[in-house]
Scaffold this motif. Structure first.
Motif, short mmCIF file in Angstrom:
data_model
loop_
_atom_site.label_atom_id
_atom_site.label_comp_id
_atom_site.label_asym_id
_atom_site.label_seq_id
_atom_site.Cartn_x
_atom_site.Cartn_y
_atom_site.Cartn_z
N GLU A 440 0.82 -1.22 0.00
CA GLU A 440 0.00 0.00 0.00
C GLU A 440 0.85 1.27 0.00
O GLU A 440 0.35 2.36 -0.28
CB GLU A 440 -0.93 0.01 1.22
CG GLU A 440 -0.23 0.11 2.56
CD GLU A 440 0.24 -1.22 3.11
OE1 GLU A 440 0.64 -1.27 4.30
OE2 GLU A 440 0.17 -2.23 2.37
N ASP A 441 2.15 1.13 0.30
CA ASP A 441 3.05 2.29 0.31
C ASP A 441 3.80 2.47 -1.01
O ASP A 441 4.61 3.40 -1.13
CB ASP A 441 4.07 2.17 1.45
CG ASP A 441 3.43 2.37 2.81
OD1 ASP A 441 2.38 3.05 2.88
OD2 ASP A 441 3.97 1.85 3.81
N ASN A 442 3.55 1.60 -2.00
CA ASN A 442 4.18 1.78 -3.30
C ASN A 442 3.74 3.11 -3.90
O ASN A 442 2.54 3.42 -3.93
CB ASN A 442 3.80 0.64 -4.25
CG ASN A 442 4.37 -0.69 -3.82
OD1 ASN A 442 5.17 -0.77 -2.88
ND2 ASN A 442 3.96 -1.75 -4.51
N ARG A 443 4.70 3.89 -4.40
CA ARG A 443 4.32 5.23 -4.87
C ARG A 443 5.36 5.80 -5.84
O ARG A 443 6.51 5.39 -5.85
CB ARG A 443 4.14 6.17 -3.70
CG ARG A 443 5.38 6.41 -2.84
CD ARG A 443 5.02 7.20 -1.61
NE ARG A 443 6.14 7.48 -0.73
CZ ARG A 443 6.56 6.66 0.24
NH1 ARG A 443 5.93 5.49 0.44
NH2 ARG A 443 7.57 7.00 1.02
N PHE A 444 4.88 6.80 -6.58
CA PHE A 444 5.71 7.58 -7.48
C PHE A 444 5.92 8.95 -6.84
O PHE A 444 4.96 9.59 -6.39
CB PHE A 444 5.05 7.72 -8.85
CG PHE A 444 5.74 8.68 -9.77
CD1 PHE A 444 6.97 8.35 -10.33
CD2 PHE A 444 5.18 9.92 -10.07
CE1 PHE A 444 7.62 9.23 -11.18
CE2 PHE A 444 5.81 10.80 -10.91
CZ PHE A 444 7.04 10.46 -11.47
N ASN A 445 7.18 9.42 -6.80
CA ASN A 445 7.51 10.68 -6.13
C ASN A 445 8.17 11.66 -7.08
O ASN A 445 8.97 11.27 -7.95
CB ASN A 445 8.47 10.43 -4.96
CG ASN A 445 7.91 9.48 -3.93
OD1 ASN A 445 6.81 9.66 -3.44
ND2 ASN A 445 8.69 8.45 -3.60
N LEU A 446 7.84 12.92 -6.90
CA LEU A 446 8.53 14.01 -7.56
C LEU A 446 8.99 15.00 -6.49
O LEU A 446 8.32 15.17 -5.47
CB LEU A 446 7.62 14.74 -8.55
CG LEU A 446 7.18 13.99 -9.81
CD1 LEU A 446 6.14 14.80 -10.56
CD2 LEU A 446 8.38 13.70 -10.70
N GLY A 447 10.11 15.68 -6.73
CA GLY A 447 10.58 16.63 -5.74
C GLY A 447 11.53 17.65 -6.33
O GLY A 447 12.15 17.42 -7.37
N VAL A 448 11.60 18.78 -5.67
CA VAL A 448 12.61 19.79 -5.97
C VAL A 448 13.29 20.14 -4.66
O VAL A 448 12.64 20.32 -3.63
CB VAL A 448 11.99 21.05 -6.63
CG1 VAL A 448 10.88 21.64 -5.77
CG2 VAL A 448 13.06 22.09 -6.92
N GLY A 449 14.61 20.21 -4.70
CA GLY A 449 15.37 20.49 -3.48
C GLY A 449 16.41 21.56 -3.73
O GLY A 449 16.94 21.69 -4.86
N LEU A 450 16.71 22.34 -2.70
CA LEU A 450 17.70 23.40 -2.84
C LEU A 450 18.47 23.55 -1.54
O LEU A 450 18.03 23.13 -0.47
CB LEU A 450 17.04 24.71 -3.22
CG LEU A 450 16.00 25.27 -2.26
CD1 LEU A 450 16.61 26.22 -1.23
CD2 LEU A 450 14.89 26.00 -3.01
#
Length: 453
Positions: A440-450
């Motif tokens: 149930e925790d399978n997921r696709f992630n997007l992110g921006v970091g600085l």
């Protein structure tokens, strides 16, 4: 026939006219000599000005070189090419005193905005400012600095929202010499890679890895004092005495306790109990180009005179070992962490119905590989893959009937993703996380970091 004024009969001209005429003629004859003298003076002045201009140009060139050298100091520790492959090589906010060599006050910070879409429950899809962190520092002199860091998670902090506001670091740093320094205050425990290098530009993946957030609670920090430094042959050390955990806050069944065994009992210097203290030792070796390996131990008694049901104060111990290899565009990394409590059988038997079950052990390990496939200037594209196995609680020895604790299963997690660096301090990320048991925790992630400093 040429005119000779000296031979002219004076009687033929009036006296006044003769004198005036003679003076005018003499002045005319002396003009070339005067002009030559003035030209020499002018030439001397021009030469002097030229020399002054050359001196000013040399001074300006030296100032520019000094400024460029100071600006390049952080990059010397982590060239852009290396940072694109090995984000952890970038300087941290703790290096800010070097960046601010000619400043008194300085500002640093980092942050990340994340999006997650879950495979089996679209209603859990969310976007959040995961972290917004700002640091304020002050340089007292060449050897002594103040460093602080304030973190807000998930934007809003209130009783109805899931956000947090916390002081993550707050300490004085003093350098005795090139090989020995000290920190006093609220400090990060140097265990593993992530705990002291947790800016989003310094690790692969949108989310921090499981082993270094669940087995090693990220970010683990305590109040205390440390001595640290680096030897000439590549060995770094960090030794500290700090506040310890408080076992009376243990909660096996809480979401935080399920996620991380130590998540509910670390003090973070928030009115922390200090009857029992902890000690740590951390060693790292990077004397071979591209190679880093080491380990650390963090241990201390956790009873805090809170009557946890046994005579002797229980002790927790968390240790880990790690290694990283970076060669050109390739980076390989591995880490193993293990934690546990002493006297768990006596604790569980004495505290049925009081403390929730305490496991004797929890552990996890990971392997990770990354390869930079493209770079143009500051731009870099680095795909990665990570494999993890971890267990947040096993061997609940001594529990009486009805206590109800069972060993938690060992979980396996796979993460596949990529980091696109716009600069070494600005990154776009995408990955997919897959769990063998907790599907149930399978997921696709997007992110921006600085990060900035």
């Amino acid at each position: 026939m040429p005119l000779n004024l000296l031979t002219l009969p004076s009687r033929k001209l009036p006296g006044k006219f003769t004198l005036a005429f003679s003076a005018a003629m003499l002045a005319a004859l002396s003009l070339p000599a005067m002009a030559a003298t003035q030209q020499e003076v002018l030439e001397q002045k021009v030469d002097a000005l030229a020399k002054q201009l050359e001196a000013l140009q040399a001074e300006l060139k030296a100032l520019k070189a000094e400024k460029a050298e100071a600006a390049a100091a952080p990059a010397a520790a982590a060239p852009a090419a290396t940072a694109a492959t090995d984000p952890s090589a970038q300087p941290t906010r703790q290096d800010a005193r070097a960046v601010a060599e000619h400043k008194e006050a300085f500002l640093s910070g980092y942050g990340e905005v994340n999006f997650s879409r879950y495979d089996h429950d679209a209603s859990r899809t969310e976007a959040t400012v995961r972290r917004a962190v700002f640091g304020i520092g002050y340089r007292f002199n060449d050897s002594t600095s103040f460093v602080s860091e304030f973190e807000t998670e998930n934007t809003v902090v209130s009783a109805e929202d899931g956000g947090e506001f916390e002081v993550e670091q707050f300490y004085i740093d003093h350098r005795f010499n090139d090989y020995l320094s000290t920190k006093v205050g609220l400090i990060l425990i140097p265990i593993g890679y992530l705990n002291t290098a947790h800016e989003p530009t310094r690790y692969f993946g949108v989310e921090r890895n499981n082993v270094e957030t669940r087995i090693i609670p990220s970010t683990e920090r305590e109040g205390g004092i440390s001595l640290y430094g680096r030897t000439p042959f590549g060995l770094s050390y960090d030794i500290g005495l700090t506040t310890s955990f408080n076992l009376s806050n243990w909660d096996y069944a809480s979401p935080e306790g399920v996620y991380s065994p130590l998540g509910s009992i670390h003090g973070e210097l928030a009115n922390s109990r200090a009857s029992d203290l902890a000690q740590y030792v951390s060693l790292n070796y990077d004397g071979i180009t591209g190679v880093n390996f080491g380990g650390s131990v963090f241990t201390g008694e956790v009873g805090q005179n809170q009557n946890v049901g046994v005579t002797a104060s229980p002790r927790f111990t968390l240790w880990e070992t790690h290694a990283r290899y970076t060669q050109g565009p390739l980076q390989l990394q591995t880490l193993y962490a293990h934690g546990g409590f002493s006297d768990t059988a006596a604790l569980n038997l004495a505290n049925a119905g009081a403390l929730t079950p305490i496991p004797k052990a929890y552990f996890g390990w990971l392997v990770q590989g990354a390869y930079r496939v493209w770079r143009a200037g500051d731009y870099a594209l680095t795909p990665f893959v990570r494999y993890e196995r971890f267990n947040t609680g096993s061997d609940y020895a001594g529990q009486p009937p009805g206590f109800g604790a069972v060993d938690r299963p060992t979980e396996t997690a796979y993460t596949y993703g990529t980091s696109f660096f716009i600069t070494p301090n600005l990154v776009l990320k995408a990955d997919y996380q897959q769990y063998r048991r907790a599907k149930e925790d399978n997921r696709f992630n997007l992110g921006v970091g600085l990060q900035f400093y």
